[in-house]
Design a protein around this motif. Structure first.
Motif, PDB file in Angstrom:
ATOM      1  N   THR A 116       0.762  -1.253  -0.003  1.00  0.00           N
ATOM      2  CA  THR A 116      -0.130  -0.162  -0.006  1.00  0.00           C
ATOM      3  C   THR A 116       0.929   0.990  -0.007  1.00  0.00           C
ATOM      4  O   THR A 116       2.157   1.269   0.447  1.00  0.00           O
ATOM      5  N   VAL A 117       0.297   2.228  -0.416  1.00  0.00           N
ATOM      6  CA  VAL A 117       1.082   3.763  -0.425  1.00  0.00           C
ATOM      7  C   VAL A 117       0.052   4.477  -0.079  1.00  0.00           C
ATOM      8  O   VAL A 117      -1.137   4.395  -0.279  1.00  0.00           O
ATOM      9  N   SER A 118       0.249   5.648   0.796  1.00  0.00           N
ATOM     10  CA  SER A 118      -0.472   6.636   1.180  1.00  0.00           C
ATOM     11  C   SER A 118      -1.011   7.451  -0.087  1.00  0.00           C
ATOM     12  O   SER A 118      -0.459   7.801  -0.837  1.00  0.00           O
ATOM     13  N   ASP A 119      -2.254   8.089  -0.014  1.00  0.00           N
ATOM     14  CA  ASP A 119      -2.695   9.166  -0.694  1.00  0.00           C
ATOM     15  C   ASP A 119      -1.856  10.416  -0.657  1.00  0.00           C
ATOM     16  O   ASP A 119      -1.840  11.061  -1.596  1.00  0.00           O
ATOM     17  N   GLU A 120      -1.439  10.629   0.619  1.00  0.00           N
ATOM     18  CA  GLU A 120      -0.616  11.782   0.791  1.00  0.00           C
ATOM     19  C   GLU A 120       0.626  11.954   0.289  1.00  0.00           C
ATOM     20  O   GLU A 120       1.475  10.647   0.376  1.00  0.00           O
ATOM     21  N   THR A 121       1.170  12.742  -0.153  1.00  0.00           N
ATOM     22  CA  THR A 121       2.534  12.962  -1.036  1.00  0.00           C
ATOM     23  C   THR A 121       3.184  14.263  -0.545  1.00  0.00           C
ATOM     24  O   THR A 121       2.524  14.970  -0.037  1.00  0.00           O
ATOM     25  N   ASP A 122       4.441  14.206  -0.922  1.00  0.00           N
ATOM     26  CA  ASP A 122       5.097  15.235  -0.609  1.00  0.00           C
ATOM     27  C   ASP A 122       6.449  15.398  -1.746  1.00  0.00           C
ATOM     28  O   ASP A 122       6.519  14.453  -2.385  1.00  0.00           O
ATOM     29  N   GLU A 123       6.894  16.472  -1.757  1.00  0.00           N
ATOM     30  CA  GLU A 123       8.077  16.690  -2.515  1.00  0.00           C
ATOM     31  C   GLU A 123       9.238  16.961  -2.096  1.00  0.00           C
ATOM     32  O   GLU A 123       9.422  17.100  -0.862  1.00  0.00           O
ATOM     33  N   VAL A 171      16.974  15.898  -8.380  1.00  0.00           N
ATOM     34  CA  VAL A 171      15.895  16.074  -9.135  1.00  0.00           C
ATOM     35  C   VAL A 171      14.620  16.215  -8.185  1.00  0.00           C
ATOM     36  O   VAL A 171      14.407  15.489  -7.330  1.00  0.00           O
ATOM     37  N   ARG A 172      13.990  17.111  -8.432  1.00  0.00           N
ATOM     38  CA  ARG A 172      12.550  17.419  -7.540  1.00  0.00           C
ATOM     39  C   ARG A 172      11.448  16.518  -8.047  1.00  0.00           C
ATOM     40  O   ARG A 172      11.127  16.373  -9.133  1.00  0.00           O
ATOM     41  N   VAL A 173      11.047  15.509  -7.160  1.00  0.00           N
ATOM     42  CA  VAL A 173      10.035  14.669  -7.330  1.00  0.00           C
ATOM     43  C   VAL A 173       8.866  14.774  -6.409  1.00  0.00           C
ATOM     44  O   VAL A 173       9.259  15.210  -5.292  1.00  0.00           O
ATOM     45  N   ARG A 174       7.874  13.944  -6.205  1.00  0.00           N
ATOM     46  CA  ARG A 174       6.818  13.630  -5.458  1.00  0.00           C
ATOM     47  C   ARG A 174       6.760  12.304  -5.365  1.00  0.00           C
ATOM     48  O   ARG A 174       6.703  11.355  -6.077  1.00  0.00           O
ATOM     49  N   ARG A 175       6.620  12.112  -3.899  1.00  0.00           N
ATOM     50  CA  ARG A 175       6.694  10.636  -3.402  1.00  0.00           C
ATOM     51  C   ARG A 175       5.474  10.670  -2.363  1.00  0.00           C
ATOM     52  O   ARG A 175       5.214  11.257  -1.741  1.00  0.00           O
ATOM     53  N   HIS A 176       4.987   9.305  -2.176  1.00  0.00           N
ATOM     54  CA  HIS A 176       4.035   8.987  -1.030  1.00  0.00           C
ATOM     55  C   HIS A 176       4.578   9.286   0.388  1.00  0.00           C
ATOM     56  O   HIS A 176       5.842   8.827   0.538  1.00  0.00           O
ATOM     57  N   CYS A 177       3.927   9.629   1.234  1.00  0.00           N
ATOM     58  CA  CYS A 177       4.430   9.992   2.470  1.00  0.00           C
ATOM     59  C   CYS A 177       4.638   8.708   3.527  1.00  0.00           C
ATOM     60  O   CYS A 177       5.632   8.763   4.465  1.00  0.00           O
ATOM     61  N   THR A 236       6.124   4.514   8.327  1.00  0.00           N
ATOM     62  CA  THR A 236       5.495   6.059   8.584  1.00  0.00           C
ATOM     63  C   THR A 236       6.357   6.928   8.556  1.00  0.00           C
ATOM     64  O   THR A 236       5.742   8.292   8.558  1.00  0.00           O
ATOM     65  N   ASP A 237       7.765   6.754   8.562  1.00  0.00           N
ATOM     66  CA  ASP A 237       8.629   7.862   8.471  1.00  0.00           C
ATOM     67  C   ASP A 237       8.798   8.291   7.096  1.00  0.00           C
ATOM     68  O   ASP A 237       9.078   7.671   6.133  1.00  0.00           O
ATOM     69  N   TRP A 238       8.471   9.618   6.820  1.00  0.00           N
ATOM     70  CA  TRP A 238       8.740  10.288   5.572  1.00  0.00           C
ATOM     71  C   TRP A 238      10.070   9.902   4.973  1.00  0.00           C
ATOM     72  O   TRP A 238       9.986   9.734   3.608  1.00  0.00           O
ATOM     73  N   LYS A 239      11.107  10.096   5.528  1.00  0.00           N
ATOM     74  CA  LYS A 239      12.361   9.998   4.873  1.00  0.00           C
ATOM     75  C   LYS A 239      12.617   8.617   4.312  1.00  0.00           C
ATOM     76  O   LYS A 239      13.267   8.341   3.240  1.00  0.00           O
ATOM     77  N   LEU A 240      12.219   7.669   5.309  1.00  0.00           N
ATOM     78  CA  LEU A 240      12.309   6.355   5.050  1.00  0.00           C
ATOM     79  C   LEU A 240      11.463   5.807   3.708  1.00  0.00           C
ATOM     80  O   LEU A 240      11.811   5.114   2.905  1.00  0.00           O
ATOM     81  N   ALA A 241      10.128   6.299   3.916  1.00  0.00           N
ATOM     82  CA  ALA A 241       9.233   6.175   2.750  1.00  0.00           C
ATOM     83  C   ALA A 241       9.946   6.578   1.323  1.00  0.00           C
ATOM     84  O   ALA A 241       9.560   5.801   0.361  1.00  0.00           O
TER      85      ALA A 241
END
Length: 167
Positions: free
Chosen positions: A83-90, A103-109, A128-133
């Motif tokens: 599963t991946v979250s709907d919430e993303t960040d850049e 490279v600027r990318v968008r990833r699941h949180c 659940t840790d953004w940097k690890l995800a």
């Protein structure tokens, strides 16, 4: 033992290939592959001051294998994103195969990862840790022949890594 010179660089056609699963019969090879991945990652860390994970295809090992060294060394065999979250960040993503480019990318949180360890034991890992995800997504992409350059948000999502200044 593989070294930095063995690292595949941007443009190498093998970086765009989908990797084959590691077979249980190949388990004796995994420790050697992981040692090579560890060695190259340490050389990258020494030269460029970054590196938390590396995927086997970056060394031309076309297998679904990721080596992480965040808090401790970890071998991830045949990972699958459950599963991946709907919430993303850049973020500005970096890659050992083009160490001077960001490279600027968008990833699941957040995500859930299923994989096997070096003893062929199955695991499910809720991250659940953004940097690890984002790291897992970057390395997982490598196994599918996807580079972060292919996930750039737009045509302005590239920049050179700042050069460290000496004092």
């Amino acid at each position: 033992m593989k070294h930095l010179a063995d690292l595949l660089l941007l443009g190498d056609p093998r970086l765009y290939e989908t990797c084959e699963p590691v077979l249980e019969s190949e388990l004796p090879l995994v420790i050697g592959w992981a040692a090579d991945l560890h060695n190259v990652m340490e050389e990258i860390r020494a030269k460029y001051q970054f590196g938390r994970g590396i995927a086997a295809p970056q060394l031309g090992i076309m297998k679904r294998l990721i080596y992480l060294n965040v808090d401790r060394p970890q071998i991830i065999i045949n990972p699958e994103l459950v599963t991946v979250s709907d919430e993303t960040d850049e973020l500005w993503d970096d890659c050992m195969s083009f160490p001077n480019l960001l490279v600027r990318v968008r990833r699941h949180c957040r995500l859930t990862l299923a994989y096997r360890d070096e003893h062929w034991q199955p695991h499910t890992w809720a991250i659940t840790d953004w940097k690890l995800a984002e790291l897992i997504q970057h390395e997982y992409d490598h196994l599918n022949g996807i580079l972060c350059t292919m996930r750039a948000i737009d045509e302005r999502s590239f920049q050179w890594r700042p050069t460290p200044t000496s004092s």
